[in-house]
Scaffold this motif. Structure first.
Motif, PDB file in Angstrom:
ATOM      1  N   PHE A  84       0.823  -1.212   0.000  1.00 31.83           N
ATOM      2  CA  PHE A  84       0.000   0.000   0.000  1.00 31.83           C
ATOM      3  C   PHE A  84       0.858   1.263   0.000  1.00 31.83           C
ATOM      4  N   GLU A  85       1.900   1.278   0.845  1.00 27.61           N
ATOM      5  CA  GLU A  85       2.728   2.469   0.958  1.00 27.61           C
ATOM      6  C   GLU A  85       3.435   2.785  -0.363  1.00 27.61           C
ATOM      7  N   TYR A  91       0.719   3.876  -3.132  1.00 27.99           N
ATOM      8  CA  TYR A  91       0.191   5.219  -2.875  1.00 27.99           C
ATOM      9  C   TYR A  91       1.256   6.280  -3.162  1.00 27.99           C
ATOM     10  N   VAL A 125      -5.458  -2.760  -4.214  1.00 27.10           N
ATOM     11  CA  VAL A 125      -4.645  -1.719  -3.585  1.00 27.10           C
ATOM     12  C   VAL A 125      -4.595  -0.486  -4.476  1.00 27.10           C
ATOM     13  N   ALA A 126      -4.407  -0.696  -5.785  1.00 32.10           N
ATOM     14  CA  ALA A 126      -4.359   0.433  -6.713  1.00 32.10           C
ATOM     15  C   ALA A 126      -5.688   1.170  -6.752  1.00 32.10           C
ATOM     16  N   CYS A 148      -6.053   3.272  -3.645  1.00 27.62           N
ATOM     17  CA  CYS A 148      -5.174   4.448  -3.693  1.00 27.62           C
ATOM     18  C   CYS A 148      -5.739   5.511  -4.634  1.00 27.62           C
ATOM     19  N   LEU A 192      -8.483   7.264  -2.709  1.00 26.85           N
ATOM     20  CA  LEU A 192      -7.982   8.181  -1.686  1.00 26.85           C
ATOM     21  C   LEU A 192      -7.392   9.441  -2.308  1.00 26.85           C
ATOM     22  N   LEU A 193      -6.663   9.286  -3.405  1.00 26.63           N
ATOM     23  CA  LEU A 193      -6.069  10.449  -4.065  1.00 26.63           C
ATOM     24  C   LEU A 193      -7.143  11.358  -4.658  1.00 26.63           C
TER      25      LEU A 193
END
Length: 531
Positions: free
Chosen positions: A85-86, A89, A118-119, A122, A125-126
């Motif tokens: 994830f880190e 992101y 995960v993508a 992200c 969230l973005l």
């Protein structure tokens, strides 16, 4: 109409197909999104990895064949671990910051159908944080009927206020939370209700310190506990609620109580003591009357807030504690900073979220619901329900809401009043006679406070009082009050002569105050003693 830009990942599985006419019978999300008559895509930023370069080029060519007006830009982003994830992101954030998006001249749609989970998260969230200044685009194959390579599409607007049912639910949840903070009391005071609404939002979104200001008895301690309980219900905290009245901490014991000590750190330290800050780890620490702490304790509190670390008494290694701080005070901390009794850096750290609780006399319209609340509390404590008869309730409220009722102790006065009336009503019914007696009792209590209000009757005899002009008496009463709220003659002097001392070449505030008191035959020991 503004041009439309789509951002999305290449679907290594969904976008793949055998080369040949049969591929046009399959729904491929990245190609299908460009096949809709009611969705014109002018620019498509397609993100792919090195191992899928050939597929990316094939998808680009197929988009060009079905939508010649669409300009496809291939963007290579490789992930060492596409499920980290880190990493995902961080690289997508760099990608977003590197693009010259301008929502004023283009519509941006973020395609979240393709890519790993995960993508997709992200990208969500973005977009929510406006690093990608657009709306979410979701596509799916058409259900039933003949195969359709285009599928269907829909746009998700993250402005939840546009969704009536969701907005209604959020409003209902917020209302329930504010009611919880008010202990279920249906308050009417507009300023107080607005303040509680703001506290509800702050408590749910941050762990920064909160400063509650207001007179003694205004409900700071109860509100702090309700904030903690609300966060506990929402699973936003897991530790304890630790409360301490800083006015009870004095000298070396203050350091030990707050920060703990090691065995043998001082005489009487027979065992290790964790201290209140360690006890509050993972939870909430309420420091009531924080203005009473000494400057050394204030410095360590500031370090503990900012770094989550501090040094117990007698220890050679720091310890950690992660807690949220709520501070309460009935003092004007800005004034205390000017007088040198409160650290400016600590005040600046606490002053991010500051709320001033009004006293009961400033919320007279809320006395009736608080009266019912106190009756409920009495029933819980004593196991017996006590109520008013109609005439008695009307008479009590008429007095309580009038300006004849001073309520110097605020809600503590109201709670004590209800307890007395309930105690004198053994049959469970408060009548007019009980109310009349209670009103007389309150008037006597408040009258006695008024009689000794200027605090100098106990210091001077009748002849000395008679010799003081009214003007001088007001000034002397103020000086006595400052002395009694200060911890030393020097502190009282600094507070009383804060303005004039800056204009003198040399200052000795203690001597100046000592000489002033001597004019009336008084000294520091007399006036600083609490009668």
């Amino acid at each position: 109409m503004k041009p439309t830009t789509v951002i999305g990942f290449l679907g290594s599985t969904l976008d793949a197909a055998k080369f040949g006419p049969s591929r046009w019978m399959k729904w491929r999300p990245s190609v299908g999104v460009c096949m809709h008559e009611d969705l014109r895509v002018d620019r498509f930023l397609l993100i792919y990895g090195t191992m899928h370069r050939r597929l990316a080029e094939l998808v680009r060519d197929d988009i060009a064949s079905v939508s010649p007006e669409t300009q496809v830009e291939l963007h290579l982003i490789d992930f060492a671990d596409a499920w980290d994830f880190e990493e995902v992101y961080g690289k997508l954030l760099d990608f977003a910051r590197g693009q010259p998006f301008d929502p004023d001249v283009e519509d941006v749609l973020v395609h979240i159908t393709t890519g790993t989970h995960v993508a997709q998260i992200c990208l969500f969230l973005l977009t929510e944080a406006h690093y990608l200044p657009g709306r979410l685009l979701q596509t799916q194959p058409r259900r039933g009927g003949a195969p359709d390579a285009a599928g269907t599409w829909s746009v998700i607007d993250l402005d939840l206020s546009r969704y009536d049912s969701i907005a209604t639910r959020f409003a209902s949840e917020a209302q329930a939370s504010t009611s919880f903070l008010k202990s279920g009391i249906e308050t009417s005071n507009a300023a107080f209700n607005t303040m509680i609404d703001e506290i509800e939002q702050v408590a749910g979104r941050t762990r920064a310190p909160i400063l509650l200001m207001g007179p003694t008895g205004a409900g700071k301690s109860q509100l702090a506990r309700r904030i903690f309980e609300l966060k506990k219900l929402k699973r936003q905290t897991s530790g304890q609620f630790v409360e301490v009245n800083c006015a009870t901490l004095r000298g070396d014991s203050a350091m030990s109580a707050l920060f703990g000590h090691r065995k043998g750190a001082f005489t009487g330290a027979a065992a290790d003591r964790p201290g209140l800050l360690r006890t509050a780890d993972g939870g909430m620490l309420f420091l009531d009357e924080i203005g009473e702490l000494g400057l050394d304790e204030q410095a360590m509190i500031l370090r503990a807030i900012e770094d989550k670390r501090f040094l117990p008494v007698g220890a050679d290694r720091e310890v950690e504690s992660d807690f949220q701080l709520i501070a309460g005070t009935n003092r004007d901390l800005a004034r205390c900073v000017a007088e040198g009794t409160f650290r400016e850096d600590l005040f600046a750290r606490l002053n991010l979220w500051t709320f001033s609780l009004p006293g009961l006399a400033d919320r007279r319209e809320d006395i009736a619901p608080n009266l019912d609340y106190e009756l409920d509390r009495h029933a819980e404590r004593e196991g017996e329900r006590v109520t008013f008869n109609k005439e008695a309730r009307e008479r009590y409220l008429a007095f309580a809401m009038s300006h004849a009722a001073r309520w110097p102790g605020n809600f503590r006065d109201l709670a004590a009043s209800v307890t007395r009336m309930a105690t004198f009503s053994p049959k469970g019914r408060i009548d007019s006679d009980v109310v009349a007696a209670e009103i007389s009792r309150l008037q006597r209590l408040w009258g006695a406070e008024t009689a000794r209000g200027d605090g100098i009757e106990a210091l001077l005899d009748a002849d000395a009082l008679a010799a003081i002009d009214p003007f001088d008496r007001v000034q002397l009463a103020h000086v006595v009050a400052e002395c009694r709220s200060s911890r030393s003659l020097s502190e009282a002097g600094r507070r009383l002569f804060a303005a004039s001392r800056t204009r003198r070449a040399s200052t000795n505030d203690a001597d100046r105050l000592r000489k002033y008191l001597a004019r009336f035959g008084l000294d520091w020991d007399q006036v600083s003693a609490v009668p």
